[in-house]
Scaffold this active site. Structure first.
Site, mmCIF file in Angstrom:
data_model
loop_
_atom_site.group_PDB
_atom_site.id
_atom_site.type_symbol
_atom_site.label_atom_id
_atom_site.label_comp_id
_atom_site.label_asym_id
_atom_site.label_seq_id
_atom_site.Cartn_x
_atom_site.Cartn_y
_atom_site.Cartn_z
ATOM 1 N N GLY A 12 0.782 -1.231 0.000
ATOM 2 C CA GLY A 12 0.000 0.000 0.000
ATOM 3 C C GLY A 12 0.812 1.280 0.000
ATOM 4 O O GLY A 12 0.334 2.311 0.494
ATOM 5 N N MET A 91 -4.205 -6.602 -7.165
ATOM 6 C CA MET A 91 -3.670 -7.697 -7.990
ATOM 7 C C MET A 91 -4.693 -8.781 -8.311
ATOM 8 O O MET A 91 -4.326 -9.834 -8.817
ATOM 9 C CB MET A 91 -2.475 -8.348 -7.270
ATOM 10 C CG MET A 91 -1.367 -7.391 -6.909
ATOM 11 S SD MET A 91 -0.654 -6.609 -8.377
ATOM 12 C CE MET A 91 0.768 -5.804 -7.633
ATOM 13 N N HIS A 110 0.298 1.508 -13.188
ATOM 14 C CA HIS A 110 1.063 0.363 -13.679
ATOM 15 C C HIS A 110 2.548 0.744 -13.704
ATOM 16 O O HIS A 110 2.898 1.818 -14.209
ATOM 17 C CB HIS A 110 0.599 -0.038 -15.088
ATOM 18 C CG HIS A 110 1.349 -1.225 -15.608
ATOM 19 N ND1 HIS A 110 1.113 -2.502 -15.153
ATOM 20 C CD2 HIS A 110 2.374 -1.319 -16.485
ATOM 21 C CE1 HIS A 110 1.952 -3.333 -15.746
ATOM 22 N NE2 HIS A 110 2.722 -2.643 -16.564
ATOM 23 N N THR A 147 -10.164 -0.411 -18.566
ATOM 24 C CA THR A 147 -11.174 -0.881 -19.520
ATOM 25 C C THR A 147 -11.132 -2.409 -19.538
ATOM 26 O O THR A 147 -10.385 -3.023 -18.762
ATOM 27 C CB THR A 147 -10.890 -0.360 -20.945
ATOM 28 O OG1 THR A 147 -9.634 -0.913 -21.373
ATOM 29 C CG2 THR A 147 -10.854 1.154 -21.005
ATOM 30 N N ASP A 151 -4.615 -3.362 -18.877
ATOM 31 C CA ASP A 151 -3.616 -2.287 -19.027
ATOM 32 C C ASP A 151 -3.763 -1.539 -20.353
ATOM 33 O O ASP A 151 -2.809 -0.901 -20.821
ATOM 34 C CB ASP A 151 -2.165 -2.821 -18.897
ATOM 35 C CG ASP A 151 -1.872 -3.373 -17.514
ATOM 36 O OD1 ASP A 151 -2.464 -2.890 -16.539
ATOM 37 O OD2 ASP A 151 -1.041 -4.299 -17.409
ATOM 38 N N GLU A 181 5.497 6.744 -9.508
ATOM 39 C CA GLU A 181 4.150 6.305 -9.078
ATOM 40 C C GLU A 181 3.564 7.192 -7.991
ATOM 41 O O GLU A 181 2.394 7.593 -8.065
ATOM 42 C CB GLU A 181 4.199 4.862 -8.570
ATOM 43 C CG GLU A 181 4.544 3.864 -9.641
ATOM 44 C CD GLU A 181 4.447 2.429 -9.148
ATOM 45 O OE1 GLU A 181 3.446 2.084 -8.509
ATOM 46 O OE2 GLU A 181 5.374 1.648 -9.414
HETATM 47 C C1 GAR Z 1 3.138 -0.913 -7.490
HETATM 48 O O1 GAR Z 1 4.414 -0.850 -8.082
HETATM 49 C C2 GAR Z 1 2.066 -0.902 -8.556
HETATM 50 O O2 GAR Z 1 2.383 -0.093 -9.651
HETATM 51 C C3 GAR Z 1 2.076 -2.332 -8.968
HETATM 52 O O3 GAR Z 1 2.218 -3.061 -7.771
HETATM 53 C C4 GAR Z 1 2.925 -2.261 -6.817
HETATM 54 C C5 GAR Z 1 2.070 -2.151 -5.567
HETATM 55 O O4 GAR Z 1 2.761 -1.512 -4.534
HETATM 56 N N1 GAR Z 1 0.867 -2.680 -9.662
HETATM 57 C C6 GAR Z 1 0.835 -3.557 -10.658
HETATM 58 O O5 GAR Z 1 1.798 -4.193 -11.024
HETATM 59 C C7 GAR Z 1 -0.541 -3.733 -11.287
HETATM 60 N N2 GAR Z 1 -0.425 -4.337 -12.581
HETATM 61 P P1 GAR Z 1 2.012 -0.855 -3.297
HETATM 62 O O6 GAR Z 1 1.058 -1.908 -2.714
HETATM 63 O O7 GAR Z 1 3.134 -0.531 -2.344
HETATM 64 O O8 GAR Z 1 1.280 0.364 -3.778
#
Ligand code: GAR
Length: 211
Positions: A12, A91, A110, A147, A151, A181
């Protein structure tokens, strides 16, 4: 004020970036009203509780199939009166009923420059492993609308970081998170809540005039 519901599965840190931005007054026109986790152990739930944000847990294996799970998620989003749904490291696969019910109202972060290193199987550290194994010299992250195409929805914001000699997937992941991000996700959420994103012909345009 728009109700922002954030979907999470793990640590998170992106949720934390949203909470921090909200606490600094940088999410204009919206408020995080609920965090929904696909995993009862997700540390993201602690982050929400520490900030007095309501939480829910919807575990995939408690439902017979993806459709039943998606229906439960749709019911939860409707009960929470979500105006915007943010996938922040979420996920678990949902079916098409969600993006049909919330068209251009669900956004995902992403950890790559879409259309590179995205789609089925590209999530979390796997994305950075793939970028390193291809030998790309820059990578980054993308915030886009969700959508039916994994991705594949309209791109809202992207930014880049360099890939450096000796990077491991973990080091690269951290660089992408910290530099991209955690910045572009809160920014995209604020733009959405200020009604500054328009989608035309599957492309997102940001209103830069209305600052
Ligand atoms: C992040 O890097 C996010 O971009 C990725 O998972 C991580 C979650 O981290 N998401 C994906 O790969 C979705 N396809 P977080 O729980 O610390 O935010």
């Amino acid at each position: 004020m728009k109700n922002i519901v954030v979907l999470v599965s793990g640590g998170g840190t992106n949720l934390q970036a949203l909470i921090d931005a909200q606490n600094r007054g940088e999410i204009k026109g919206g408020k995080i009203t609920c965090v929904i986790a696909s995993n009862a152990e997700a540390y993201a739930l602690e982050r929400a509780k520490n900030n007095n944000i309501a939480t829910r847990v919807l575990v995939r294996k408690d439902y017979p199939d993806v459709h039943a799970y998606s229906k439960a998620m749709l019911d939860a989003l409707n009960e929470e009166k979500a105006d915007l749904v943010v996938y922040a490291g979420f996920m678990t696969i949902l079916d098409e009923t969600l993006c049909r019910a919330y068209p251009n109202k669900m956004i995902n972060v992403h950890p790559a420059l879409i259309p590179s290193f995205c789609g089925k199987g590209f999530y979390g550290l796997h994305v950075h492993e793939a970028a390193l194994s291809k030998g790309v010299k820059v990578t980054g992250a993308t915030v886009h609308f969700v959508t039916e195409v994994c991705d594949g929805g309209p791109i809202i914001l992207q930014d880049t970081v360099p890939v450096l000699n000796g990077d491991t997937p973990e080091v690269l992941q951290r660089r992408v998170m910290e530099n991209v991000e955690w910045k572009i996700l809160p920014k995209a959420v604020s733009l959405f809540c200020e009604d500054r994103i328009t989608v035309i012909d599957d492309k997102a345009y940001i209103d830069l005039e209305n600052k």
